[in-house]
Scaffold this active site. Structure first.
Site, mmCIF file in Angstrom:
data_model
loop_
_atom_site.group_PDB
_atom_site.id
_atom_site.type_symbol
_atom_site.label_atom_id
_atom_site.label_comp_id
_atom_site.label_asym_id
_atom_site.label_seq_id
_atom_site.Cartn_x
_atom_site.Cartn_y
_atom_site.Cartn_z
ATOM 1 N N ASP A 273 39.991 32.897 40.701
ATOM 2 C CA ASP A 273 40.429 34.175 40.153
ATOM 3 C C ASP A 273 41.321 34.834 41.214
ATOM 4 O O ASP A 273 42.550 34.625 41.240
ATOM 5 C CB ASP A 273 39.183 35.020 39.796
ATOM 6 C CG ASP A 273 39.465 36.452 39.380
ATOM 7 O OD1 ASP A 273 40.639 36.868 39.383
ATOM 8 O OD2 ASP A 273 38.508 37.194 39.052
ATOM 9 N N ASP B 115 30.054 34.392 38.799
ATOM 10 C CA ASP B 115 31.244 34.873 39.518
ATOM 11 C C ASP B 115 30.774 35.579 40.791
ATOM 12 O O ASP B 115 30.026 36.560 40.717
ATOM 13 C CB ASP B 115 32.034 35.842 38.622
ATOM 14 C CG ASP B 115 33.356 36.294 39.245
ATOM 15 O OD1 ASP B 115 33.679 35.848 40.374
ATOM 16 O OD2 ASP B 115 34.074 37.094 38.596
ATOM 17 N N LYS C 45 28.919 35.266 31.463
ATOM 18 C CA LYS C 45 29.163 35.169 32.904
ATOM 19 C C LYS C 45 28.290 36.203 33.584
ATOM 20 O O LYS C 45 28.200 37.340 33.118
ATOM 21 C CB LYS C 45 30.656 35.427 33.151
ATOM 22 C CG LYS C 45 31.064 35.966 34.517
ATOM 23 C CD LYS C 45 32.570 35.877 34.674
ATOM 24 C CE LYS C 45 33.147 37.028 35.473
ATOM 25 N NZ LYS C 45 34.626 36.973 35.547
ATOM 26 N N SER D 12 31.085 39.515 30.670
ATOM 27 C CA SER D 12 30.850 39.493 32.108
ATOM 28 C C SER D 12 29.784 40.532 32.417
ATOM 29 O O SER D 12 30.018 41.729 32.241
ATOM 30 C CB SER D 12 32.164 39.823 32.834
ATOM 31 O OG SER D 12 31.949 39.962 34.219
ATOM 32 N N LYS E 111 27.431 38.050 37.339
ATOM 33 C CA LYS E 111 27.890 38.225 38.711
ATOM 34 C C LYS E 111 26.778 37.795 39.648
ATOM 35 O O LYS E 111 25.587 38.038 39.367
ATOM 36 C CB LYS E 111 28.236 39.702 38.960
ATOM 37 C CG LYS E 111 29.448 40.185 38.170
ATOM 38 C CD LYS E 111 30.749 39.624 38.727
ATOM 39 C CE LYS E 111 31.951 40.209 37.990
ATOM 40 N NZ LYS E 111 33.229 39.704 38.527
ATOM 41 N N LYS F 71 44.371 36.309 34.770
ATOM 42 C CA LYS F 71 44.457 37.728 34.418
ATOM 43 C C LYS F 71 45.938 38.025 34.420
ATOM 44 O O LYS F 71 46.595 37.900 35.466
ATOM 45 C CB LYS F 71 43.739 38.591 35.463
ATOM 46 C CG LYS F 71 42.226 38.423 35.432
ATOM 47 C CD LYS F 71 41.529 39.260 36.483
ATOM 48 C CE LYS F 71 40.026 39.015 36.429
ATOM 49 N NZ LYS F 71 39.319 39.573 37.591
ATOM 50 N N GLY G 119 39.431 39.490 32.584
ATOM 51 C CA GLY G 119 39.591 40.889 32.204
ATOM 52 C C GLY G 119 39.375 41.756 33.417
ATOM 53 O O GLY G 119 38.880 41.286 34.455
ATOM 54 N N GLU H 266 32.876 30.832 39.619
ATOM 55 C CA GLU H 266 34.148 31.520 39.826
ATOM 56 C C GLU H 266 34.204 32.131 41.224
ATOM 57 O O GLU H 266 33.266 32.821 41.647
ATOM 58 C CB GLU H 266 34.289 32.615 38.749
ATOM 59 C CG GLU H 266 35.589 33.395 38.799
ATOM 60 C CD GLU H 266 35.698 34.408 37.650
ATOM 61 O OE1 GLU H 266 34.879 34.353 36.706
ATOM 62 O OE2 GLU H 266 36.599 35.265 37.715
HETATM 63 O O1 OSB Z 1 36.105 39.204 39.009
HETATM 64 O O2 OSB Z 1 36.515 38.904 36.980
HETATM 65 C C1 OSB Z 1 36.288 39.671 37.905
HETATM 66 C C2 OSB Z 1 36.124 43.233 36.542
HETATM 67 C C3 OSB Z 1 36.741 43.928 37.558
HETATM 68 C C4 OSB Z 1 37.157 43.250 38.680
HETATM 69 C C5 OSB Z 1 36.954 41.875 38.781
HETATM 70 C C6 OSB Z 1 36.345 41.162 37.760
HETATM 71 C C7 OSB Z 1 35.885 41.868 36.629
HETATM 72 C C8 OSB Z 1 35.131 41.261 35.558
HETATM 73 C C9 OSB Z 1 35.083 42.005 34.237
HETATM 74 O O3 OSB Z 1 34.435 40.282 35.699
HETATM 75 C C10 OSB Z 1 35.742 41.283 33.123
HETATM 76 C C11 OSB Z 1 35.862 42.134 31.884
HETATM 77 O O4 OSB Z 1 34.902 42.210 31.126
HETATM 78 O O5 OSB Z 1 36.928 42.732 31.683
HETATM 79 MG MG MG Z 2 36.333 37.107 38.816
#
Ligand code: OSB
Ligand code: MG
Length: 380
Positions: A250, A200, A173, A147, A175, A274, A302, A225
């Protein structure tokens, strides 16, 4: 919805918990983690340590110190665990009974997951088996995914994607947020035409942006996402109807019931589980099975966890239904130094091995724990 039958796993008897501690650690990220809701420069994690019969089980709460991803925080989790959840645990009760009692506490899934994780790890240690085996699944190689947080420039983003591709991550992924979306995705897609790519938005858009989001259909994304609000399911269904790209939820999904609602409404075609957000591993496994039976892809999300939480996510991904690469990336993607001894690394095909050995298969390094500890509290 009928209750699922109790599995033998849920019938393990809880020991007398001789010692319980809350430990908070704060580790600097290698790179600030930027999302549409917040940029985090550090991982502050609340850890739970259970000791009984000579076995020490650690678990990690996924809540942040702030309520910007979801409403729970490290402080609310300490309060709910100390004052409501831990007192419900009676020695001799089964884990199924304890989780049933936890239903009396509404919400607070992250707190419930933290306690459940620690109990399951304790059982695995005491029986001398790996957590995935306790849950009922053999070890296997886990797919990787990364991510990538928001970047200041498209060049920086392309560099980050390039190094992920070089490491053989199975999917990337990125953001997105308003103003850093279509053109940024276009830049990545033009440079990496065959990459399994997804985005995402962490809830940055509204249904009024549907026509804008439709432009993302041009880039063969595996999914989008959480484009809309963290508290919405229905409008995602209206949006899904207008997009070719599958939606993934999510933030909106906290329980098995949320998942049945989302699937019934066709609000998403993929689910990010999660384990902390849905109240633990047992609920995650129920959700994954249900999703699989309904043709919905599932992957493990995660929360930029330390090695403790990341190990839990890895064990969970041996379960049926986890058909897609998750947000499980190498330790070095997050931290130069972690509090556990075994770093997560990718093999040359981009896979991750489940750490062998009883419990989580990892060991907390006492010196590094001390180095990064900012708070500790003995509860019992
Ligand atoms: O939206 O998935 C999310 C991390 C913190 C809060 C929200 C998100 C995330 C990640 C990181 O996308 C995922 C990871 O590498 O652990
Ligand atoms: Mg997310």
């Amino acid at each position: 919805m009928p209750e699922p039958s109790q599995t033998p796993l849920e019938q393990h008897n809880i020991p007398l918990l001789e010692r319980i501690d809350f430990v908070t650690v704060k580790l600097p990220f290698v790179h600030p983690f930027g999302t549409s809701v917040q940029t985090w420069t550090h991982k502050e994690a609340l850890l739970l340590r259970l000791e009984s019969g000579g076995y020490v089980a650690w678990s990690e709460c996924v809540a942040d110190p702030d309520p910007f991803y979801l409403s729970e925080t490290t402080s609310t989790v300490r309060h709910i665990m100390r004052d409501f959840l831990l007192p419900l645990i009676e020695p001799g009760a089964t884990i199924g009974e304890v989780m049933q009692k936890f239903r009396h506490v509404r919400g607070h899934e992250m707190a419930k997951a933290t306690v459940e994780n620690a109990l399951l790890v304790w059982f695995a240690l005491q029986r001398g088996v790996a957590l995935h085996a306790l849950l009922g699944w053999p070890a296997k190689k886990i797919m990787s995914g990364i991510s990538i947080g928001l970047r200041d420039t498209q060049t920086e983003l392309l560099d980050a994607v390039e190094s992920a591709v070089a490491k053989k991550y199975h999917r990337v992924k990125m953001k997105i947020m308003k103003g850093k979306d279509v053109e940024w995705v276009r830049a990545v897609r033009e440079r990496f035409p065959d990459l399994q790519l997804m985005v995402d938005a962490n809830g940055d858009y509204t249904l009024d942006d549907a026509a804008h989001l439709q432009k993302l259909d041009a880039f063969a994304l595996t999914m989008i996402e959480q484009p809309l609000s963290y508290s919405d399911i229905y409008q995602h269904a209206l949006l899904q109807d207008r997009l070719r790209t599958p939606l993934c939820l999510d933030e909106s999904l906290h329980t098995f019931d949320d998942v049945t609602t989302a699937i019934a409404l066709d609000a998403c075609r993929v689910i990010n589980i999660k384990q902390g957000r849905v109240g633990g591993l047992l609920e995650s496994i129920r959700i994954a099975r249900y999703a699989m039976e309904h043709g919905i892809g599932v992957w493990s999300g995660g929360m930029d966890e330390t090695g403790i939480g990341r190990a839990v996510n890895i064990h969970l991904q041996t379960a049926d239904g986890f058909s897609l690469p998750g947000d499980t990336s190498e330790t070095l993607n997050y931290f130069t130094e972690d509090i556990v001894e075994q770093p997560v690394v990718l093999d040359r095909h981009g896979f991750i091995d489940v750490p062998p050995g009883p419990g989580l298969g990892i060991t907390v390094d006492p010196q590094l724990l001390m180095k990064y500890m900012i708070h500790s509290e003995r509860v019992r």
